[in-house]
Design an enzyme around this catalytic site. Structure first.
Site, PDB file in Angstrom:
ATOM      1  N   GLY A  86      62.257  81.347  63.801  1.00 24.03           N
ATOM      2  CA  GLY A  86      62.700  79.780  63.517  1.00 24.03           C
ATOM      3  C   GLY A  86      61.730  78.999  64.569  1.00 24.03           C
ATOM      4  N   THR A  87      60.699  78.608  63.839  1.00 25.47           N
ATOM      5  CA  THR A  87      59.639  77.839  64.681  1.00 25.47           C
ATOM      6  C   THR A  87      60.019  76.575  65.060  1.00 25.47           C
ATOM      7  OG1 THR A  87      58.459  77.689  62.601  1.00 25.47           O
ATOM      8  CG2 THR A  87      57.813  79.274  64.070  1.00 25.47           C
ATOM      9  N   ASN A  88      61.238  76.207  64.447  1.00 28.51           N
ATOM     10  CA  ASN A  88      61.613  74.584  64.886  1.00 28.51           C
ATOM     11  C   ASN A  88      62.055  74.875  66.344  1.00 28.51           C
ATOM     12  OD1 ASN A  88      61.249  73.887  62.393  1.00 28.51           O
ATOM     13  ND2 ASN A  88      63.441  74.199  61.876  1.00 28.51           N
ATOM     14  N   ASP A  89      62.938  75.792  66.780  1.00 26.80           N
ATOM     15  CA  ASP A  89      63.540  76.046  68.033  1.00 26.80           C
ATOM     16  C   ASP A  89      62.666  76.684  68.796  1.00 26.80           C
ATOM     17  OD1 ASP A  89      66.373  74.988  68.598  1.00 26.80           O
ATOM     18  OD2 ASP A  89      66.979  76.431  66.906  1.00 26.80           O
TER      19      ASP A  89
ATOM     20  N   ARG B 146      71.562  78.053  55.763  1.00 26.72           N
ATOM     21  CA  ARG B 146      72.401  77.668  56.761  1.00 26.72           C
ATOM     22  C   ARG B 146      73.682  77.550  56.615  1.00 26.72           C
ATOM     23  NH1 ARG B 146      67.195  74.369  57.310  1.00 26.72           N
ATOM     24  NH2 ARG B 146      66.376  74.585  59.499  1.00 26.72           N
TER      25      ARG B 146
ATOM     26  N   ARG C 121      20.623  51.192  48.054  1.00 32.28           N
ATOM     27  CA  ARG C 121      22.115  51.705  48.125  1.00 32.28           C
ATOM     28  C   ARG C 121      22.311  52.783  49.236  1.00 32.28           C
ATOM     29  NH1 ARG C 121      24.231  51.966  42.362  1.00 32.28           N
ATOM     30  NH2 ARG C 121      22.687  50.484  41.446  1.00 32.28           N
TER      31      ARG C 121
ATOM     32  N   TYR D 144      56.520  86.798  54.407  1.00 33.17           N
ATOM     33  CA  TYR D 144      56.724  85.708  53.523  1.00 33.17           C
ATOM     34  C   TYR D 144      56.899  84.450  54.561  1.00 33.17           C
ATOM     35  CZ  TYR D 144      61.447  86.077  55.459  1.00 33.17           C
ATOM     36  OH  TYR D 144      62.519  86.018  56.277  1.00 33.17           O
TER      37      TYR D 144
ATOM     38  N   ARG E 153      72.250  83.134  57.415  1.00 34.71           N
ATOM     39  CA  ARG E 153      72.542  83.053  58.794  1.00 34.71           C
ATOM     40  C   ARG E 153      73.623  82.758  59.275  1.00 34.71           C
ATOM     41  NH1 ARG E 153      69.127  78.404  62.014  1.00 34.71           N
ATOM     42  NH2 ARG E 153      70.734  77.046  61.170  1.00 34.71           N
TER      43      ARG E 153
ATOM     44  N   LYS F 157      24.629  60.498  46.812  1.00 35.55           N
ATOM     45  CA  LYS F 157      24.072  59.891  45.844  1.00 35.55           C
ATOM     46  C   LYS F 157      22.550  60.438  45.800  1.00 35.55           C
ATOM     47  CE  LYS F 157      25.704  55.826  45.498  1.00 35.55           C
ATOM     48  NZ  LYS F 157      26.021  54.486  45.924  1.00 35.55           N
TER      49      LYS F 157
ATOM     50  N   CYS G  41      61.287  80.690  58.839  1.00 33.36           N
ATOM     51  CA  CYS G  41      62.048  79.831  58.220  1.00 33.36           C
ATOM     52  C   CYS G  41      62.012  78.436  58.912  1.00 33.36           C
ATOM     53  CB  CYS G  41      63.249  80.400  58.084  1.00 33.36           C
ATOM     54  SG  CYS G  41      64.355  80.646  59.634  1.00 33.36           S
TER      55      CYS G  41
ATOM     56  N   GLU H  92      63.576  82.722  68.063  1.00 33.81           N
ATOM     57  CA  GLU H  92      63.660  81.211  68.234  1.00 33.81           C
ATOM     58  C   GLU H  92      63.311  80.888  69.635  1.00 33.81           C
ATOM     59  OE1 GLU H  92      66.760  79.150  65.580  1.00 33.81           O
ATOM     60  OE2 GLU H  92      67.557  81.090  66.080  1.00 33.81           O
TER      61      GLU H  92
ATOM     62  N   MET I 234      30.633  51.381  51.692  1.00 35.93           N
ATOM     63  CA  MET I 234      29.343  50.739  52.381  1.00 35.93           C
ATOM     64  C   MET I 234      28.724  49.871  51.383  1.00 35.93           C
ATOM     65  SD  MET I 234      28.449  53.967  54.462  1.00 35.93           S
ATOM     66  CE  MET I 234      28.271  54.957  53.039  1.00 35.93           C
TER      67      MET I 234
ATOM     68  N   HIS J 194      37.604  48.935  40.786  1.00 40.36           N
ATOM     69  CA  HIS J 194      37.955  49.575  42.076  1.00 40.36           C
ATOM     70  C   HIS J 194      39.536  49.785  42.410  1.00 40.36           C
ATOM     71  CE1 HIS J 194      38.758  48.815  46.494  1.00 40.36           C
ATOM     72  NE2 HIS J 194      37.841  49.419  46.766  1.00 40.36           N
TER      73      HIS J 194
ATOM     74  N   GLY K 194      32.717  52.402  47.522  1.00 45.57           N
ATOM     75  CA  GLY K 194      32.904  51.053  47.660  1.00 45.57           C
ATOM     76  C   GLY K 194      32.759  50.610  49.220  1.00 45.57           C
TER      77      GLY K 194
ATOM     78  N   SER L 290      62.967  86.682  61.607  1.00 46.54           N
ATOM     79  CA  SER L 290      62.587  85.531  61.005  1.00 46.54           C
ATOM     80  C   SER L 290      62.376  84.291  62.109  1.00 46.54           C
ATOM     81  CB  SER L 290      63.739  85.013  59.798  1.00 46.54           C
ATOM     82  OG  SER L 290      63.094  83.524  59.376  1.00 46.54           O
TER      83      SER L 290
ATOM     84  N   ARG M 230      28.303  62.220  40.250  1.00 42.77           N
ATOM     85  CA  ARG M 230      28.915  62.969  41.320  1.00 42.77           C
ATOM     86  C   ARG M 230      30.338  63.493  40.642  1.00 42.77           C
ATOM     87  NH1 ARG M 230      30.559  56.839  44.145  1.00 42.77           N
ATOM     88  NH2 ARG M 230      31.908  56.293  42.492  1.00 42.77           N
TER      89      ARG M 230
HETATM   90  C1  PEP Z   1      64.693  77.034  63.369  1.00 44.47           C
HETATM   91  O1  PEP Z   1      65.054  76.808  64.607  1.00 44.47           O
HETATM   92  O2  PEP Z   1      63.201  77.016  63.232  1.00 44.47           O
HETATM   93  C2  PEP Z   1      65.450  77.044  62.184  1.00 44.47           C
HETATM   94  C3  PEP Z   1      65.164  77.426  61.209  1.00 44.47           C
HETATM   95  O3  PEP Z   1      66.683  76.905  62.588  1.00 44.47           O
HETATM   96  P1  PEP Z   1      67.498  75.288  62.839  1.00 44.47           P
HETATM   97  O4  PEP Z   1      66.289  74.309  62.277  1.00 44.47           O
HETATM   98  O5  PEP Z   1      68.435  75.439  61.814  1.00 44.47           O
HETATM   99  O6  PEP Z   1      67.599  75.420  64.202  1.00 44.47           O
HETATM  100 MG    MG Z   2      66.825  77.052  64.871  1.00 42.55          MG
END
Ligand code: PEP
Ligand code: MG
Length: 979
Positions: free
Chosen positions: A870-873, A598, A105, A956, A704, A36, A936, A849, A116, A472, A114, A868, A349
């Protein structure tokens, strides 16, 4: 000399330059003067008519928070600033002929609307009030200003709630038989001021302070302290704003919009903050003070109508606000007051806006040449893109609700778009508690106040009966992207009785309602929601096309000279899709390939599951026969057994054994059922894949091979055991099926299934027989899949579809696993292509993975043609956290307590998992330069993780269809940020 704590708006920039030795940027000013204060200085410099003012710096607030007292020199500088303002205005603070009144103010570095405190009309006492009356010839106004000041001072500075005072006012209005505040008589106002003073005295045991300087000191302290008020702290936690920034305090000359019909006040936006449309937007009130507009207490007029009431003022206002928009190169949210025919700009603002407006404004401004396309892309957040892809009401359901007379209101203001369905909650705490209990909530209030924000954030929708487009409720809803309808005046919201009455209907707390923040329609009950229509989102599509252009630029990523075949353009966005309809949606949303299909999901379909189960139940017995067959055949083919040459006698023996075995296989029920089940699954899989190739014509499709442990396709062990036990105990051979229309359970079948499930039991199936290990154990299953993929791809190619199948083998841990299975599978691929007499472009690759795969990437890449992640595993196995249990059991606590910076299953852990990825990509491309690398796992749709993928050189990211647009934006933002 003490530090400079106070700056004047009339020369703030110059003073800053003197102290710091350089011209301040707007950001420099925001840091020190707050948003302000910076606006006041900057607006004055830009030639806007700003009431003379001074700003106490955020640094002073920080000092006060640390020491509990004013820093040295602050008060003296405040006094000097007041003198300067007196000179500029010709008024005197506490003066009895031409008194100067000020507002005090808050204003932090970033806007915290709003959250303060602010005190208005400061400087009033009996004498200055009388002077004000004389000066304006309006005694009523002077008493009104005074009673407002006492209320605010008590509430904000002294902590005695304004409700007590409002109560008295309501009492008076009832007594006088009037509805609106301005209708109260002069006598009434006088009485009110006396009553207020008495109330103050009674509550605090001392008189209301009459010395303006004492008032000023107390107000400054109150604003400093409001930085650590509950609302402000909650807001900062939610928004991730640091607690050590502090707030500035602005002391501004008061100008009055309530000095008669040539006065007024309002809020004006240079564009519509709900839709982004380039129209002058806002609310104003004639003969009123600013708080009347913002609090939503009186129903306002749209600012576009001001041209009729005050044509000159309107013209000036439009010109000044447009000048400010060009100056700041962004949509402005301004506050203005007209005091007896003179326009004053109080504040400007960058306006808060809905997601839809953010996108439209960014695109329009780039098209107008006000900002670049890169800036447009950077101005929109992934969250805002996400909001546009949220559900809307199904038009048919809306019509049905209308026909059935379920409309509650249509006359409110469409304050924040989007559809919301929830149960009504009449206060913020209830809304918050119900959200925690898993309910969808619509918070309903006559109006909202800053202390309601926690409930608003917890709600799916917000509904009020008072206020306009800048009330508000509207501002906060837009900011958080929560659908809202405000000022639905026909709703009689009775918070005490916890009910809302309208058109003879009564809805109680907990009843369902639906609202559409785009049309302001409110309904009784639930309305069905539909998917958003991406096709109609013209601006969003334009913005994302610009994002794609930015990400497709070559040479935006640079690598050391020994990095082989790393991409120099930005990331592409692919999608995780199992079905053609998902693939088509993703393509519409801009995906350039499928990064993960999958295949096992298709196995769960009702008509296939019986064959999948037959396959599983017979796999072991059949495979044992096939393994023996293969061993004997190899002896005959190679003339060797366990490395040694075999005699002619032994050969003859083996031939006899093999013949007998072949006979056995031909008669084996297990082998027959197993092969028949595979043969049944083949055509369904083939048609699944054909659909994907068709939908992704011209783009790569990564499929896969089967991944999860097989027991996932069978009924649960406990369920089976309970059923068998029950049937045996009751002597039943048949039991009705749990599912309607399914044949009854047979005892012998259930017992066979139970035995199979027990045999298959693993202590830790996620680390057991799954992924590539399954393919090696039961090669006919994955061979069937590869055959289905290639038959589909060849058929599609023969029909002119441009196919690029990529076969992905999951869960590789050792190169030898790939060495064994990949060559067998590729042989099937080659055979199919020979049968179909067509060659297609294909790849075989693997998921990364398992940490060991990443660590031995230079070996794995000898076989794998693509990776690829598989960052979950990979996250599960790197951290050693079970992805199925960690979130439920301890992860939330870890994040809450700061043990982890964020949930690693949502936001990629750059230091650990990310380090493995970086190494894996580098080593893989050392072996196989230019190797395609993508992601993925769920992280492929998370903006921070996408930025990291850009930095490590992936080609990608692949994410669910709904997150493709977010990922496109994030990919471009990574380019702009890092090139
Ligand atoms: C993973 O592990 O990241 C993956 C894409 O495979 P899923 O989730 O099916 O195990
Ligand atoms: Mg997996």
């Amino acid at each position: 000399m003490s530090q400079q704590w106070v700056y004047l708006s009339r020369n703030g920039k110059e003073a800053y330059a003197q102290v710091y030795g350089h011209e301040p940027s707007l950001n420099d000013m925001k840091v020190l003067f707050g948003g302000k204060g910076a606006g006041l200085v900057d607006m004055t410099a830009a030639g806007a008519p700003v009431p003379p003012s001074a700003t106490i710096t955020t640094a002073a607030c920080v000092e006060y928070m640390n020491t509990g007292k004013f820093p040295e020199g602050l008060w003296e500088q405040v006094l000097d600033a007041v003198k300067d303002i007196e000179a500029q205005t010709g008024k005197q603070f506490g003066g009895t002929t031409n008194p100067l009144l000020v507002s005090v103010r808050s204003g932090a570095r970033v806007s915290m609307p709003g959250m303060m405190d602010t005190v208005l009309n400061l400087g009033l006492n009996d004498e200055t009030r009388a002077a004000l009356a004389k000066l304006t010839g309006n005694e009523w106004f002077s008493y009104d200003a005074y009673r407002r000041f006492i209320t605010m001072f008590s509430d904000i500075v002294m902590g005695y709630s304004r409700d007590h005072y409002e109560h008295k006012l309501e009492e008076l209005k009832k007594k006088e038989g009037v509805e609106a505040d301005p209708e109260v008589s002069l006598e009434g106002m006088k009485w009110l001021v006396d009553e207020y003073k008495k109330m103050y005295q009674e509550h605090f045991g001392e008189e209301f302070p009459t010395d303006p300087y004492k008032q000023l000191e107390a107000a400054i302290i109150a604003v400093f302290k409001s930085w650590n008020g509950k609302r402000a702290v909650d807001y900062r936690l939610h928004e991730g704003i640091p607690h050590d920034w502090g707030t500035a305090v602005n002391i501004c000359t008061m100008v009055f919009g309530n000095m008669g019909d040539d006065s007024g006040t309002g809020v004006a936006f240079t564009r519509d903050p709900a839709t982004g449309e380039k129209v002058f937007y806002g609310d104003y009130l004639l003969n009123a003070q600013g708080e009347d507009v913002v609090a939503g207490i009186r129903n306002t007029k749209p600012v576009s109508r001001m041209g009729e009431d005050m044509p000159d003022m309107y013209q000036q206002l439009v010109e000044i606000t447009q000048k400010l928009e060009r100056h700041y190169r962004d949509m402005q949210d301004t506050e203005f007051t007209i005091e007896r025919g003179k326009l004053w700009m109080l504040q400007t603002r960058n306006g808060k806006r809905t997601s839809r407006a953010a996108i439209k404004i960014a695109v329009d401004m780039a098209n107008e040449g006000l900002i670049s396309r890169e800036e447009a892309v950077m101005r929109v957040t992934p969250k805002e893109v996400d909001a546009l892809l949220h559900p809307q009401f199904d038009e048919k359901a809306v019509q049905q609700a209308k026909d059935a007379g379920r409309v509650l209101s249509t006359i409110g203001v469409n304050a924040s778009p989007g559809a919301a369905v929830g149960v009504l909650a009449f206060d913020a705490d209830t809304a918050e508690a119900w959200k925690k209990a898993g309910k969808d909530v619509i918070m309903i209030r006559p109006e909202t106040k800053p202390e309601d924000v926690h409930g608003m954030i917890a709600s799916k929708g917000i509904l009020t009966s008072r206020g306009g487009a800048t009330a508000h409720a509207a501002v906060v809803a837009r900011q958080f992207g929560i659908p809202a309808v405000v000022g639905a005046r026909d709703l009689d919201i009775d918070v005490e009785a916890r009910e809302v009455r309208v058109n003879g209907k009564v809805l109680k707390e907990g009843d369902w309602a639906s609202l559409d923040g785009a049309t302001a329609n409110v309904f009784e009950g639930r309305i069905a929601l539909t998917d958003p229509d991406f096709d109609k989102e013209v601006e969003l599509r334009t913005l994302l096309e610009w994002a794609d252009d930015i990400a497709a630029r070559e040479n935006v990523r640079q690598w050391p000279s020994d990095y082989k075949g790393f991409p120099t353009r930005g990331l592409q966005v692919w999608t995780n899709a199992d079905y053609p309809k998902d693939a088509r949606r993703a393509r519409l949303y801009g995906a350039k390939g499928i990064g993960l299909c999958r295949t096992e999901h298709m196995f769960f379909e009702q008509e296939r599951l019986p064959f999948v189960q037959q396959m599983i139940l017979n796999a072991d017995a059949a495979q044992a026969l096939f393994d023996r067959q293969k061993r004997l055949q190899t002896i005959l083919d190679t003339g060797k057994e366990e490395g040694a040459n075999v005699s002619a006698e032994r050969k003859a023996e083996v031939a006899v054994e093999l013949e007998a075995l072949n006979g056995e296989i031909a008669k084996s029920d297990a082998a027959k059922t197993y092969l028949a089940a595979l043969a049944k699954l083949l055509p369904s899989q083939r048609s699944d894949f054909y659909g994907l190739f068709e939908a992704m014509d011209g783009y790569p499709v990564i499929i896969r091979l089967i991944d999860p442990p097989l027991h996932e396709f069978l009924p649960g062990h406990d369920e089976l055991l309970a059923r068998v036990t029950l049937m045996e105990a009751k002597g039943l051979t048949e039991l009705p099926n749990d599912k309607e229309g399914e044949p009854p359970y047979q005892l012998d079948e259930q017992k066979t299934m139970l035995a199979a499930v027990q045999k298959m039991h693993e202590a830790n199936p996620m680390m057991g027989l799954r992924g590539i290990r399954l393919g090696i154990t039961y090669p006919d299953i994955t061979k069937m899949q590869v055959r289905a993929i290639f038959e589909a791809a060849c058929d599609a190619a023969l029909k002119g579809i441009d196919v690029h199948p990529e076969i992905m083998i999951p869960l590789t841990g050792h190169v030898n696993e790939l060495a064994v299975s990949q060559s067998e599978l590729e042989a099937v691929a080659k055979q199919v292509m020979a049968e179909k007499n067509i060659q297609i472009d294909y790849k075989f690759g693997t998921m990364i993975e398992i940490p060991r795969a990443a660590l031995t990437s230079s070996k794995i890449a000898e076989y794998a043609q693509f990776y690829s992640f598989g960052t979950n595993d990979l996250t599960q196995m790197t951290y050693g956290y079970s992805r199925d249990d960690a979130e439920r059991r301890f992860l939330a606590k870890y994040v809450e307590n700061g043990i982890l910076p964020s949930n690693p299953f949502q936001e990629l852990d750059r230091d650990g998992v990310g380090k493995l990825m970086r190494m894996c990509v580098r080593d893989g491309r050392e072996t196989r330069p230019g190797m395609e690398c993508g992601i993925c796992g769920e992280h492929g749709g998370d903006p921070s993780s996408i930025e990291f993928c850009h930095l490590v050189g992936l080609n990608y990211v692949s994410c669910s269809p709904f997150r493709v647009p977010i990922a496109r934006l994030a990919a471009a933002q990574a380019v702009v940020r890092h090139s």
